[in-house]
Design a protein around this motif. Structure first.
Motif, PDB file in Angstrom:
ATOM      1  N   LEU A 168     -49.286 -58.854 -10.557  1.00 19.60           N
ATOM      2  CA  LEU A 168     -49.093 -57.584  -9.846  1.00 19.60           C
ATOM      3  C   LEU A 168     -49.397 -56.406 -10.768  1.00 19.60           C
ATOM      4  O   LEU A 168     -50.075 -55.448 -10.361  1.00 19.60           O
ATOM      5  N   ASN A 169     -48.924 -56.471 -11.980  1.00 20.03           N
ATOM      6  CA  ASN A 169     -49.195 -55.389 -12.931  1.00 20.03           C
ATOM      7  C   ASN A 169     -50.691 -55.260 -13.234  1.00 20.03           C
ATOM      8  O   ASN A 169     -51.212 -54.158 -13.424  1.00 20.03           O
ATOM      9  N   ARG A 170     -51.381 -56.402 -13.261  1.00 20.23           N
ATOM     10  CA  ARG A 170     -52.816 -56.374 -13.521  1.00 20.23           C
ATOM     11  C   ARG A 170     -53.555 -55.646 -12.392  1.00 20.23           C
ATOM     12  O   ARG A 170     -54.453 -54.838 -12.636  1.00 20.23           O
ATOM     13  N   GLU A 171     -53.172 -55.938 -11.132  1.00 24.37           N
ATOM     14  CA  GLU A 171     -53.815 -55.259 -10.002  1.00 24.37           C
ATOM     15  C   GLU A 171     -53.521 -53.763 -10.030  1.00 24.37           C
ATOM     16  O   GLU A 171     -54.380 -52.945  -9.721  1.00 24.37           O
ATOM     17  N   VAL A 172     -52.279 -53.412 -10.398  1.00 30.71           N
ATOM     18  CA  VAL A 172     -51.929 -51.994 -10.479  1.00 30.71           C
ATOM     19  C   VAL A 172     -52.765 -51.298 -11.547  1.00 30.71           C
ATOM     20  O   VAL A 172     -53.262 -50.188 -11.347  1.00 30.71           O
ATOM     21  N   ARG A 173     -52.938 -51.964 -12.680  1.00 34.17           N
ATOM     22  CA  ARG A 173     -53.726 -51.362 -13.763  1.00 34.17           C
ATOM     23  C   ARG A 173     -55.188 -51.191 -13.351  1.00 34.17           C
ATOM     24  O   ARG A 173     -55.826 -50.181 -13.671  1.00 34.17           O
ATOM     25  N   LEU A 174     -55.737 -52.197 -12.662  1.00 32.62           N
ATOM     26  CA  LEU A 174     -57.136 -52.096 -12.206  1.00 32.62           C
ATOM     27  C   LEU A 174     -57.321 -50.928 -11.261  1.00 32.62           C
ATOM     28  O   LEU A 174     -58.276 -50.150 -11.383  1.00 32.62           O
ATOM     29  N   LEU A 175     -56.399 -50.798 -10.305  1.00 28.02           N
ATOM     30  CA  LEU A 175     -56.514 -49.705  -9.346  1.00 28.02           C
ATOM     31  C   LEU A 175     -56.322 -48.363 -10.035  1.00 28.02           C
ATOM     32  O   LEU A 175     -57.017 -47.390  -9.743  1.00 28.02           O
ATOM     33  N   SER A 176     -55.395 -48.315 -10.970  1.00 33.47           N
ATOM     34  CA  SER A 176     -55.152 -47.060 -11.686  1.00 33.47           C
ATOM     35  C   SER A 176     -56.358 -46.661 -12.511  1.00 33.47           C
ATOM     36  O   SER A 176     -56.697 -45.485 -12.612  1.00 33.47           O
ATOM     37  N   SER A 177     -57.052 -47.635 -13.118  1.00 40.21           N
ATOM     38  CA  SER A 177     -58.232 -47.323 -13.926  1.00 40.21           C
ATOM     39  C   SER A 177     -59.364 -46.795 -13.050  1.00 40.21           C
ATOM     40  O   SER A 177     -60.112 -45.900 -13.449  1.00 40.21           O
ATOM     41  N   GLU A 178     -59.527 -47.333 -11.815  1.00 39.17           N
ATOM     42  CA  GLU A 178     -60.550 -46.839 -10.899  1.00 39.17           C
ATOM     43  C   GLU A 178     -60.264 -45.399 -10.501  1.00 39.17           C
ATOM     44  O   GLU A 178     -61.144 -44.545 -10.496  1.00 39.17           O
ATOM     45  N   ASP A 179     -58.995 -45.117 -10.164  1.00 40.80           N
ATOM     46  CA  ASP A 179     -58.619 -43.748  -9.811  1.00 40.80           C
ATOM     47  C   ASP A 179     -58.862 -42.805 -10.971  1.00 40.80           C
ATOM     48  O   ASP A 179     -59.294 -41.663 -10.798  1.00 40.80           O
ATOM     49  N   GLU A 180     -58.595 -43.296 -12.188  1.00 36.76           N
ATOM     50  CA  GLU A 180     -58.799 -42.459 -13.372  1.00 36.76           C
ATOM     51  C   GLU A 180     -60.283 -42.155 -13.566  1.00 36.76           C
ATOM     52  O   GLU A 180     -60.669 -41.037 -13.898  1.00 36.76           O
ATOM     53  N   ASP A 181     -61.159 -43.175 -13.303  1.00 28.99           N
ATOM     54  CA  ASP A 181     -62.611 -42.946 -13.421  1.00 28.99           C
ATOM     55  C   ASP A 181     -63.073 -41.909 -12.421  1.00 28.99           C
ATOM     56  O   ASP A 181     -63.873 -41.023 -12.739  1.00 28.99           O
ATOM     57  N   ASP A 182     -62.594 -41.992 -11.151  1.00 25.77           N
ATOM     58  CA  ASP A 182     -62.964 -41.008 -10.133  1.00 25.77           C
ATOM     59  C   ASP A 182     -62.511 -39.621 -10.528  1.00 25.77           C
ATOM     60  O   ASP A 182     -63.225 -38.629 -10.359  1.00 25.77           O
ATOM     61  N   PHE A 183     -61.329 -39.520 -11.103  1.00 22.30           N
ATOM     62  CA  PHE A 183     -60.776 -38.219 -11.466  1.00 22.30           C
ATOM     63  C   PHE A 183     -61.609 -37.561 -12.556  1.00 22.30           C
ATOM     64  O   PHE A 183     -62.039 -36.419 -12.447  1.00 22.30           O
TER      65      PHE A 183
END
Length: 688
Positions: free
Chosen positions: A597-612
């Motif tokens: 679960l933490n891995r999926e959260v980190r992946l999604l957070s990294s994508e949002d960070e790239d968009d930002f």
């Protein structure tokens, strides 16, 4: 070989210290305190607890909490006076007349030496934790006026705790070591040691590395606990008079009275009046009863007058034995927490006519001295000579039941004395040697240390045979008695080192039980820690599920979240069933699921960070936004190939003159480049 430490095994509190870098260091326990209460308890789970934790449960669990056990060591039940038996736990005598302490929680009985061994083990473990290496040996202090049986009991306690007892050291002597280690000038000091359960006074010549004990005296049944007892009796008598209830018959109430008395005594050392409030101390048919009263220092000193009188005689006896006057004393060193009582300090001033030296910590100085002695034995400190004395006279029984003293009290040790005796009857072929310790004239009134027989004496008229009896006592206070028939050369001897209330077989049994108990304690602790870690992991999982739901919505990783919820429930069910195997498995599975679960959260957070950060870059560089195709958006429920869609295309034209759909859940852009139009052309089939 492991490290050797110094231990002050006290009636109320104990201290462990060690020499580091040439300086004595008092080792703090795991609770951060430099003194450890000499209390052992067993909680509701049967787990052994020592020190402050045991003291805390004294009121709620008085029958399974044992304190002031030092007073019972090396003594028979018949030697106890009634006040000594007034404790909140149960003591009884066994078939041998020895003292046993009953533990209802474990449904077994302990010897006082076993309880003291648990305290020693706790102190040794704290020292091992601090030093980072195993502690295998110790110098243990005892009151100077302890007899041979009490000293041997202390040695047995150390052996049961798994320690090699390097030396049994008198407490006033240890205090003088701590006080005079750096003194170069010769001084005559008087050590006034009033602890929780015992009182000692010693006179020493100190200076230039030599510590010579001139005389020692004391009372092993006089200490701070007796001052507490005076307050307890005063409170109980007042309550009995007003409410008709004797609180001393209620174990829990007695324990509360004892703690309140000790607190009041300490407070009266700094103030002249203190309030004692004990709500709900008991209950009667009329309802709950409370104890509220006020105690002044004058009242306290009034009903402690007889105890103060008992302090006078040992001081005078020590001065007499040392053949000194008070004017010849250069310093008075106060040792023991009870010397903080103003009336005690006033007594010292009146006896010695000198202001007591209070530069040493009375609670720690004995432990520091024990650590210095340990360093001397280990060879870490040189040029220190310690000359101690035997506190009580040693002798043997002669005809008529009279004690003949061979080693008078305050004889410097190590020492050897011999005398010649003969037979009391005609043609007597054996004699019985009965070794004694004490100051009384009759053998029956003194402490018996041991007996043995010398046989093979040639028949002769009474008074003719010559039997030489010699007493040898070493620096540890261990006595060896030898009898020699001068006619035949036949010899018989006995080493007085088993004079405690425990036999060698009992000591060995207790050593084995102590090791087994330690293993059981470790297993129980590991089991409790495992359950605590499992419950903490379950709480962590629930917390993470809530955080993810708030951050990303209820639909995010729904299958993974349902799996975690099931594993949390499975883990808690395993804890409730006390199933170790299933706890381990469920805990491992839950850790893996939380990791995913933490891995999926980190992946999604990294994508949002790239968009930002990408949007920030485009803002400053002027780059155009990338095309976001319709099928890349999380839009559901869209209808394709309808006439309305075609109308939408025609309704909203862009710079290229081509229409595009309205915003229906997917991202729209206000400007398009030629390349974008080409992209739209490529996707015409999909839209049409």
């Amino acid at each position: 070989m492991g490290k050797v430490v110094g231990i002050d095994l006290g009636t109320t509190n104990s201290v462990v210290a060690v020499m580091e870098g040439g300086k004595p260091v008092v080792i703090a326990n795991s609770e951060g305190m430099r003194t450890t209460p000499s209390v052992v308890g067993f909680n509701k789970d049967g787990e052994r607890i020592v020190g402050q934790m045991a003291r805390r449960q004294g009121i709620s669990n008085p029958q399974n909490t044992f304190y002031a056990v030092k007073r019972f060591m090396g003594r028979k039940y018949g030697e106890l006076n009634p006040p000594s038996k007034q404790v909140s736990y149960t003591i009884r005598k066994d078939e041998e007349g020895s003292i046993k302490i009953k533990c209802p929680r474990l449904k077994k009985e302990f010897a006082p030496e076993e309880i003291s061994a648990m305290i020693l083990r706790k102190l040794a473990d704290e020292a091992s934790r601090y030093l980072g290496q195993q502690v295998t040996g110790a110098v243990i202090t005892v009151p100077a006026y302890f007899n041979d049986s009490q000293r041997q009991a202390t040695r047995d306690a150390g052996r049961i705790a798994g320690l090699e007892v390097m030396r049994i050291l008198n407490e006033p002597t240890a205090a003088s070591l701590a006080y005079g280690l750096d003194k170069q000038d010769n001084q005559t000091i008087l050590v006034f040691d009033l602890g929780g359960g015992t009182f000692d006074v010693s006179i020493l010549d100190v200076g230039d590395g030599v510590f010579e004990v001139k005389a020692t005296s004391g009372d092993t049944q006089l200490g701070g606990n007796d001052f507490d007892k005076k307050i307890v009796d005063w409170l109980a008598d007042q309550f009995l008079e007003t409410e008709g209830v004797d609180l001393r018959r209620d174990r829990q109430a007695l324990q509360r009275l004892t703690e309140a008395a000790e607190k009041a005594k300490i407070e009266l050392s700094g103030v002249t009046v203190t309030d004692i409030n004990l709500p709900f101390i008991t209950a009667t048919e009329d309802g709950p009863k409370h104890l509220e009263t006020r105690l002044t220092r004058a009242q306290f000193e009034d009903f402690c007058g007889d105890l103060i009188s008992r302090l006078r005689n040992p001081v005078k006896r020590a001065l007499s034995d040392a053949r000194m006057t008070p004017a010849q004393i250069d310093e008075v060193v106060l040792v023991g927490g009870s010397t903080r009582i103003p009336l005690v300090q006033q007594l010292v001033r009146s006896l010695i006519d000198r202001e007591p030296n209070q530069n040493v910590n009375p609670d720690e100085v004995v432990g520091v001295g024990a650590a210095i002695q340990a360093a001397i034995l280990a060879g870490d400190i040189n040029d220190v000579l310690l000359l101690d004395v035997t506190p009580l006279s040693l002798g043997l029984e002669t005809i008529g039941g009279v004690m003949k003293k061979l080693l008078p009290r305050n004889t410097q040790i190590p020492a050897r004395r011999a005398d010649v005796f003969s037979t009391a009857q005609n043609n007597q072929t054996l004699v019985e040697i009965h070794a004694l310790q004490g100051e009384r004239e009759m053998a029956a009134d003194n402490k018996s240390l041991g007996r043995f027989k010398l046989t093979g004496i040639p028949p002769a008229p009474r008074g003719v045979p010559q039997i030489q009896v010699s007493f040898d006592i070493d620096a540890n206070g261990i006595l060896q008695v030898t009898a020699l028939d001068r006619t035949t050369g036949r010899e018989q001897s006995i080493t007085i080192q088993g004079s405690s209330t425990l036999s060698e077989a009992e000591v060995n049994r207790m050593i084995r039980e102590s090791e087994q108990f330690a293993q059981t304690d470790r297993q129980r602790r590991e089991k409790i820690d495992k359950r605590n870690r499992a419950e903490a992991l379950a709480l962590q999982g629930e917390r993470q599920l809530k955080e993810v739901a708030l951050e990303f919505g209820m639909q995010f990783a729904s299958s993974q979240r349902r799996k975690i919820e099931a594993l949390i429930q499975e883990l808690r069910d395993s804890i409730a069933r006390d199933d170790d195997r299933h706890i381990d498995r469920a805990q491992s599975d839950l850790q893996d699921a939380l990791y995913e679960l933490n891995r999926e959260v980190r992946l999604l957070s990294s994508e949002d960070e790239d968009d930002f950060f990408g949007s920030i870059r485009r803002t400053f560089t002027g780059e155009s936004d990338p095309v976001v195709r319709d099928y890349e958006q999380p839009y559901s429920g869209r209808t394709r190939n309808t006439s309305n869609d075609r109308d939408d295309y025609r309704a909203g034209s862009v710079s290229s003159g081509r229409s595009r759909p309205e915003n229906r859940g997917y991202t729209t852009r206000s400007t398009r480049t030629t390349r974008m139009e080409d992209d739209w052309d490529e996707d015409d089939d999909d839209w049409l």
